[in-house]
Design an enzyme around this catalytic site. Structure first.
Site, mmCIF file in Angstrom:
data_model
loop_
_atom_site.group_PDB
_atom_site.id
_atom_site.type_symbol
_atom_site.label_atom_id
_atom_site.label_comp_id
_atom_site.label_asym_id
_atom_site.label_seq_id
_atom_site.Cartn_x
_atom_site.Cartn_y
_atom_site.Cartn_z
ATOM 1 N N ASP A 147 -20.532 44.128 17.280
ATOM 2 C CA ASP A 147 -19.150 44.465 17.646
ATOM 3 C C ASP A 147 -18.950 45.979 17.771
ATOM 4 O O ASP A 147 -17.931 46.425 18.313
ATOM 5 C CB ASP A 147 -18.186 43.980 16.557
ATOM 6 C CG ASP A 147 -17.599 42.609 16.855
ATOM 7 O OD1 ASP A 147 -17.363 42.321 18.037
ATOM 8 O OD2 ASP A 147 -17.346 41.856 15.897
ATOM 9 N N GLN A 156 -15.834 37.224 12.860
ATOM 10 C CA GLN A 156 -14.675 37.032 13.739
ATOM 11 C C GLN A 156 -13.398 37.513 13.056
ATOM 12 O O GLN A 156 -13.152 37.207 11.895
ATOM 13 C CB GLN A 156 -14.566 35.538 14.116
ATOM 14 C CG GLN A 156 -13.483 35.225 15.118
ATOM 15 C CD GLN A 156 -13.727 35.844 16.488
ATOM 16 O OE1 GLN A 156 -14.861 36.084 16.901
ATOM 17 N NE2 GLN A 156 -12.653 36.122 17.208
ATOM 18 N N LYS A 202 -18.618 31.910 22.098
ATOM 19 C CA LYS A 202 -19.672 32.906 21.912
ATOM 20 C C LYS A 202 -21.009 32.218 21.655
ATOM 21 O O LYS A 202 -22.033 32.580 22.233
ATOM 22 C CB LYS A 202 -19.328 33.836 20.735
ATOM 23 C CG LYS A 202 -18.193 34.804 21.042
ATOM 24 C CD LYS A 202 -17.711 35.566 19.817
ATOM 25 C CE LYS A 202 -16.455 36.375 20.156
ATOM 26 N NZ LYS A 202 -15.875 37.107 19.027
#
Ligand code: GUN
Length: 273
Positions: free
Chosen positions: A114, A91, A47
């Site tokens: 997200d 994460q 990422k």
């Protein structure tokens, strides 16, 4: 026909890079990794590297597995208040002593790239526009759109009901006027449901879609990624057997995975103040 997630992802990233440069977008993504899960380490590195490649500043905060829930929440609160930070991603999975539901409730919805915070999830559920859509289902729709696969009025079967994929996928397909069924471990007659669906999105992490279950017009989207008993990366779908019998299918790897990254980068390039 193969739905080439890698190629479509590269195209999206190239377009994003140009857009960020032309519009002088100052996006700054902070990724938080707690503990030393090897798969998460790979995802996080990926990422960060992809973000930097397209002109998004990216910082990884690596925290030891011993980090307390309160310490993590305080770090997020500080990032919420930092005007230079435009995106925050924690994460998953988190160590078991940290409640991910508390974490998603603390991240500012305007920085929640997200799309996991209750405000963003709730907006999606009541048909409003969230600040961000969850990356994996959004990436899947980008891929289906790229191949002009219609969604209106189709029978879509989503297998799996996770907060990361299944539930938001179902909501997003519903928003596009698909007729949506959500299947899970208690579902009866799954084979029949797979056989009659126009689109199947499978996100469970074990082999559930096999040849005799599909039809020749099926669109099969495989979100699963795990290692089989020989250590080979594989998905929820028996690709070798299923792919010749359907209209469209995503490979693993090279399907949904790269689309998720492109979709996340699309989110990370959106800046709210
Ligand atoms: N772990 C697996 N998928 C995801 C995702 O989409 N976002 C985050 N934050 N963690 C994940």
């Amino acid at each position: 026909m193969i739905l080439d997630g890698k190629a479509v992802s590269n195209k999206i990233l190239e377009n994003l890079k140009n857009k960020i440069e032309e519009n002088n977008i100052k996006a700054n993504l902070v990724v938080i990794l707690v503990g030393d899960n090897p798969a998460s380490q790979v995802y996080v590195r990926n990422k960060k590297l992809t973000a930097e490649k397209i002109g998004i500043k990216s910082t990884v905060i690596e925290l030891p597995v011993t980090t307390t829930e309160e310490e993590l929440l305080n770090i997020i609160r500080a990032l919420n208040n930092d005007d230079k930070v435009t995106g925050i991603l924690v994460q998953l999975p988190l160590p078991t002593h940290i409640d991910k539901n508390k974490v998603v409730q603390v991240i500012s919805p305007k920085k929640d790239v997200d799309g996991f915070s209750p405000e963003n999830v709730g907006k999606l559920a009541i048909g409003l526009e969230p600040y961000y859509y969850p990356a994996t289902p959004q990436g899947i729709l980008m891929l289906l759109d790229e191949y002009n696969i219609p969604l209106e009025g189709v029978d879509a079967l989503v297998i799996g009901r996770s907060n990361i994929v299944g539930r938001p996928m179902a909501q997003m397909l519903l928003k596009r006027n698909a007729t949506v069924t959500i299947a899970h471990s208690y579902t009866k007659n799954l084979e029949e449901k797979i056989k009659t669906a126009d689109i199947v999105v499978s996100a469970v992490g074990h082999k559930v879609v096999r040849c005799k279950m599909v039809n020749k017009n099926s669109v099969i989207v495989d979100v699963g990624i795990f290692r089989d008993s020989n250590g080979k990366l594989t998905g929820d779908v028996d690709f070798a057997v299923v792919s010749p019998s359907v209209k469209y299918i995503t490979p693993v790897p090279g399907g949904v995975g790269p689309m998720t990254i492109a979709s996340l980068m699309y989110n990370a390039s959106k800046v709210y103040h």
